[in-house]
Design a protein around this motif. Structure first.
Motif, mmCIF file in Angstrom:
data_model
loop_
_atom_site.group_PDB
_atom_site.id
_atom_site.type_symbol
_atom_site.label_atom_id
_atom_site.label_comp_id
_atom_site.label_asym_id
_atom_site.label_seq_id
_atom_site.Cartn_x
_atom_site.Cartn_y
_atom_site.Cartn_z
ATOM 1 N N TYR A 1 -55.142 84.606 2.490
ATOM 2 C CA TYR A 1 -54.522 83.901 1.324
ATOM 3 C C TYR A 1 -55.534 84.357 0.140
ATOM 4 C CZ TYR A 1 -52.647 81.007 -2.285
ATOM 5 O OH TYR A 1 -52.180 80.409 -3.581
ATOM 6 N N GLN A 2 -56.756 84.068 0.512
ATOM 7 C CA GLN A 2 -57.853 84.072 -0.652
ATOM 8 C C GLN A 2 -57.882 85.564 -0.891
ATOM 9 O OE1 GLN A 2 -60.785 82.040 1.454
ATOM 10 N NE2 GLN A 2 -60.722 80.417 -0.094
ATOM 11 N N ALA A 3 -57.869 86.620 -0.136
ATOM 12 C CA ALA A 3 -57.953 87.876 -0.541
ATOM 13 C C ALA A 3 -56.729 88.543 -1.216
ATOM 14 C CB ALA A 3 -58.043 88.828 0.752
ATOM 15 N N ASN A 4 -55.543 87.731 -1.327
ATOM 16 C CA ASN A 4 -54.124 88.303 -1.639
ATOM 17 C C ASN A 4 -53.925 87.395 -2.964
ATOM 18 O OD1 ASN A 4 -53.806 90.261 0.261
ATOM 19 N ND2 ASN A 4 -52.724 88.759 1.676
ATOM 20 N N ASN A 5 -54.709 86.516 -3.385
ATOM 21 C CA ASN A 5 -54.231 85.651 -4.495
ATOM 22 C C ASN A 5 -55.857 85.493 -5.545
ATOM 23 O OD1 ASN A 5 -51.410 84.377 -3.933
ATOM 24 N ND2 ASN A 5 -52.546 84.502 -1.832
ATOM 25 N N VAL B 1 -47.892 75.179 -0.600
ATOM 26 C CA VAL B 1 -48.991 75.770 -1.300
ATOM 27 C C VAL B 1 -49.226 75.140 -2.679
ATOM 28 C CG1 VAL B 1 -49.881 77.758 -2.384
ATOM 29 C CG2 VAL B 1 -49.122 77.696 0.078
ATOM 30 N N MET B 2 -47.814 74.719 -3.449
ATOM 31 C CA MET B 2 -47.965 74.364 -4.640
ATOM 32 C C MET B 2 -48.462 72.789 -4.738
ATOM 33 S SD MET B 2 -44.676 73.542 -7.174
ATOM 34 C CE MET B 2 -44.262 72.039 -5.738
ATOM 35 N N ALA B 3 -48.252 71.959 -3.458
ATOM 36 C CA ALA B 3 -48.331 70.684 -3.667
ATOM 37 C C ALA B 3 -49.988 70.547 -3.050
ATOM 38 C CB ALA B 3 -47.599 69.900 -2.347
ATOM 39 N N THR C 1 -62.433 73.682 5.458
ATOM 40 C CA THR C 1 -61.627 74.076 4.251
ATOM 41 C C THR C 1 -62.287 74.040 3.087
ATOM 42 O OG1 THR C 1 -60.606 71.923 3.966
ATOM 43 C CG2 THR C 1 -59.513 73.017 5.443
ATOM 44 N N SER C 2 -61.987 74.961 2.239
ATOM 45 C CA SER C 2 -62.664 74.853 1.072
ATOM 46 C C SER C 2 -61.677 75.218 -0.379
ATOM 47 C CB SER C 2 -63.859 76.015 0.750
ATOM 48 O OG SER C 2 -63.202 77.280 1.082
ATOM 49 N N ASP C 3 -60.613 75.554 0.179
ATOM 50 C CA ASP C 3 -59.453 75.820 -0.793
ATOM 51 C C ASP C 3 -58.086 75.064 -0.483
ATOM 52 O OD1 ASP C 3 -57.171 77.217 -2.215
ATOM 53 O OD2 ASP C 3 -58.429 78.733 -2.712
ATOM 54 N N ALA C 4 -57.555 74.257 -1.174
ATOM 55 C CA ALA C 4 -56.326 73.551 -0.827
ATOM 56 C C ALA C 4 -55.180 74.575 -0.651
ATOM 57 C CB ALA C 4 -55.962 72.486 -1.672
ATOM 58 N N ARG C 5 -55.032 75.669 -1.733
ATOM 59 C CA ARG C 5 -53.689 76.320 -1.691
ATOM 60 C C ARG C 5 -53.998 77.333 -0.457
ATOM 61 N NH1 ARG C 5 -54.963 75.500 -6.920
ATOM 62 N NH2 ARG C 5 -53.001 75.291 -8.277
ATOM 63 N N ALA C 6 -55.345 77.608 0.011
ATOM 64 C CA ALA C 6 -55.426 78.539 1.014
ATOM 65 C C ALA C 6 -55.056 77.909 2.422
ATOM 66 C CB ALA C 6 -56.821 79.258 1.045
ATOM 67 N N ALA C 7 -55.575 76.539 2.653
ATOM 68 C CA ALA C 7 -55.628 75.892 3.671
ATOM 69 C C ALA C 7 -54.010 75.418 3.860
ATOM 70 C CB ALA C 7 -56.419 74.521 3.617
ATOM 71 N N SER C 8 -53.336 75.177 2.761
ATOM 72 C CA SER C 8 -52.131 74.638 2.704
ATOM 73 C C SER C 8 -51.308 75.892 3.391
ATOM 74 C CB SER C 8 -51.464 74.099 1.528
ATOM 75 O OG SER C 8 -52.118 72.937 1.086
#
Length: 346
Positions: A342-346, A271-273, A115-122
């Motif tokens: 997720y990363q592609a869309n955010n 995702v927020m958390a 993982t490298s991005d907590a939002r994407a992983a969550s």
């Protein structure tokens, strides 16, 4: 007169019945929330308390959430999940890795350099929870949120820039997968709850620890070590969390209060958390900078050596979960695809 009295009696009976019905509809519920960090730490302060306050407000204060930090209800952090199942607590925030192997699907996000991005992983975690875990790993619980922290890293007394620098060091590992990686580079993994890190560092029981930046503030880690090793690209490790509720307590809620819980659960909350935890990394990192500590940033190119050493950890995990009827390689592929989505869309 008799008719008037009868009418008044009937009206009074209707009023009493209405009050009784209103009382039933306005059922009040008190829920105990139990977790292992001190109340001033980032997760309880920025996530759990905010979430609980919101649930209380949106329920019209019919839901009351009592908060018990630092294991105040007794037991140890690895027992939190069973406390929720058994009803010792109504809601718990827990680390899945505290009971290694119990939640095999979640471990896909705990693999080194995954993982490298907590939002994407969550985002990926909740999506895969709904598909793979809700009726398997967590069948005995009502799961309200699933998330990961920001990139995990090393905090050590001596500088670490390459795997060789970990030779012979005693390092508190954050998951069984990172412990396996530590062993492969010649370090000695030490199993400790996160709250025991400060004392273990100060007494020389360990030479360093794996935790994300954000939790270093509550544990004063930047005052106990002078060196930190972070990675460009995927992190050396991560941990998965759940906010879990006793299933019977959730099922017993009236429908309108279930709706309040549901509105504050799920993908968006997860995702927020995860994002809040990762956003708290920056201020914590600045404390180390202000202290004059040394921060080593391993480039993606230099991390290739670390990742190559982690390959057997992947192979071992895939073989392990295969014995439980789980296609680990497919989970890895799906997790990576969802994180990229997720990363592609955010």
């Amino acid at each position: 007169m008799t008719t008037r009295r009868s009418l008044m009696a009937g009206a009074a009976a209707l009023a009493i019945a209405a009050v009784g019905a209103t009382g039933a509809m306005a059922q009040e519920v008190t829920l105990k929330l139990h977790q292992f960090l001190p109340a001033q730490a980032n997760v309880p302060r920025l996530i759990l308390d905010v979430w609980a306050d919101k649930v209380e407000a949106e329920s019209g204060d019919r839901i009351k959430i009592e908060r018990f930090p630092a294991m105040q209800l007794g037991g140890t952090p690895p027992e939190l999940i069973d406390q929720a199942i058994d009803g010792v607590a109504d809601i718990v925030w827990a680390v899945n890795g505290f009971t290694p192997g119990r939640f095999p699907h979640t471990e896909v996000f705990e693999l080194p350099f995954m993982t490298s991005d907590a939002r994407a992983a969550s985002y990926a975690y909740w999506t895969m929870f709904k598909e793979h875990m809700e009726t398997t790993d967590f069948a005995d619980l009502k799961i309200l949120g699933t998330w990961v922290h920001g990139p995990g890293m090393l905090h050590t007394k001596s500088p670490v820039a390459s795997p060789e620098d970990l030779q012979g060091l005693k390092i508190r590992g954050g998951s069984r997968m990172v412990n396996q990686l530590l062993e492969r580079v010649g370090a000695e993994p030490i199993g400790l709850p996160v709250t025991a890190i400060p004392e273990a560092l100060s007494k020389g029981v360990i030479d360093g620890t794996t935790i994300p930046w954000e939790v270093t503030t509550a544990l004063k880690v930047s005052e106990l070590v002078g060196n930190h090793t972070e990675f460009d690209g995927p992190a050396i490790y991560n941990l998965t969390f759940v906010l879990a509720m006793n299933k019977d307590r959730y099922d017993a809620l009236p429908d309108d209060l279930k709706a309040v819980m549901d509105a504050n659960s799920g993908l968006e909350f997860s995702v927020m958390a995860g994002g809040i935890m990762e956003d708290a990394d920056g201020p914590a990192r600045q404390i180390a900078v202000d202290n004059g500590n040394t921060i080593v940033t391993v480039s993606e190119a230099d991390a290739a050596k670390w990742e190559e050493m982690a390959r057997p950890v992947y192979d071992a995990w895939i073989a392990d979960v295969a014995n439980k009827g789980i296609d680990g390689a497919a989970l890895i592929e799906q997790a990576r695809a969802l994180m990229s989505e997720y990363q592609a869309n955010n």
